[in-house]
Scaffold this active site. Sequence first.
Site, short mmCIF file in Angstrom:
data_model
loop_
_atom_site.label_atom_id
_atom_site.label_comp_id
_atom_site.label_asym_id
_atom_site.label_seq_id
_atom_site.Cartn_x
_atom_site.Cartn_y
_atom_site.Cartn_z
N ASP A 8 9.38 0.49 6.45
CA ASP A 8 10.07 1.55 7.15
C ASP A 8 10.75 2.44 6.10
OD1 ASP A 8 11.55 2.91 9.26
OD2 ASP A 8 13.28 1.74 8.61
N ASP A 213 14.69 -1.98 9.56
CA ASP A 213 16.10 -2.14 9.94
C ASP A 213 16.38 -1.92 11.42
OD1 ASP A 213 15.64 0.67 9.88
OD2 ASP A 213 17.80 1.00 9.71
MG LIG Z 1 14.73 2.65 9.97
#
Ligand SMILES: [Mg+2]
Length: 272
Positions: A8, A213
């Site tokens: 990510d 996350d």
């Molecule tokens: Mg992120």
Amino acid sequence: MALLILTDLDGSLLDHEDYSWHDARPALERIRQASVPLVFVTSKTRSEVETLQRQLAIEEPFVVENGGGVFFPPRYDELELPAAEVLDRYRLIRLGDSYTRVRAFVEEARPRFDVLGFGDLSAEEIAELADLSLKDAELARQRDFAEPFLLDPVERIDELTALARREGLEVTRGGRFFHLMGRGQDKGRAVEIVVGVFERNSVERPVTLGLGDSPNDLPMLERVDIPIVIPRLGGGQLEMEREDVRMARFPGSKGWNEAVLGVLAEEGMGPE
Ligand SMILES: [Mg+2]
């Protein structure tokens, strides 16, 4: 052992507040030296990824708009791909619905929901909301698959999600925005495709490392050998059921750097 890194961007490789990757430089350098493919799996657009890849001087496959499409650059032209189309200089595996269809749902939902998507906003407004430069906000507006949006009140997200599902669409949550997209796409499906391509084209199956996350990263983290959760600034950590999940010690690029260097060392690719 061959390694494949899938990551990510916002809040993971890039710091949440200012999108800086500065603290990840040591790990990025080791990745380059060891010729490990570094695949961005992001909610960002193709234009945004291209800009970042230029900054980092890399040319790797990437996944945009939360799994809407998987792009393979010319450098990987020798790889055998499943049904891909040619788009500009890339080979593209398309998973998402068109942005036009996704936007049509936003318009349809608007009488009942106070929903604000990137398509409703000027580049100046996106820059303000997402803490982006005006130039980057313009790149973020060039969308092909998915729509980032805000909802007021946010508590009505389950109701809106249910309506989207009845229309064959899906909603997921990123770091700053919700994302509306076709049901056939998510980061997990895109990661399966990328990993499959590397597996079929390599002598040995690569070990896969994934970093994220936010809830929209879960489908990706569930499909890699080594999942690493990057903690979020201000708490509210991503929860994952896998027992072997690892938690980075710091948010953003600093945590990403340390976690990646750790795995590289374990895999025998640490600094010489
Ligand atoms: Mg992120």
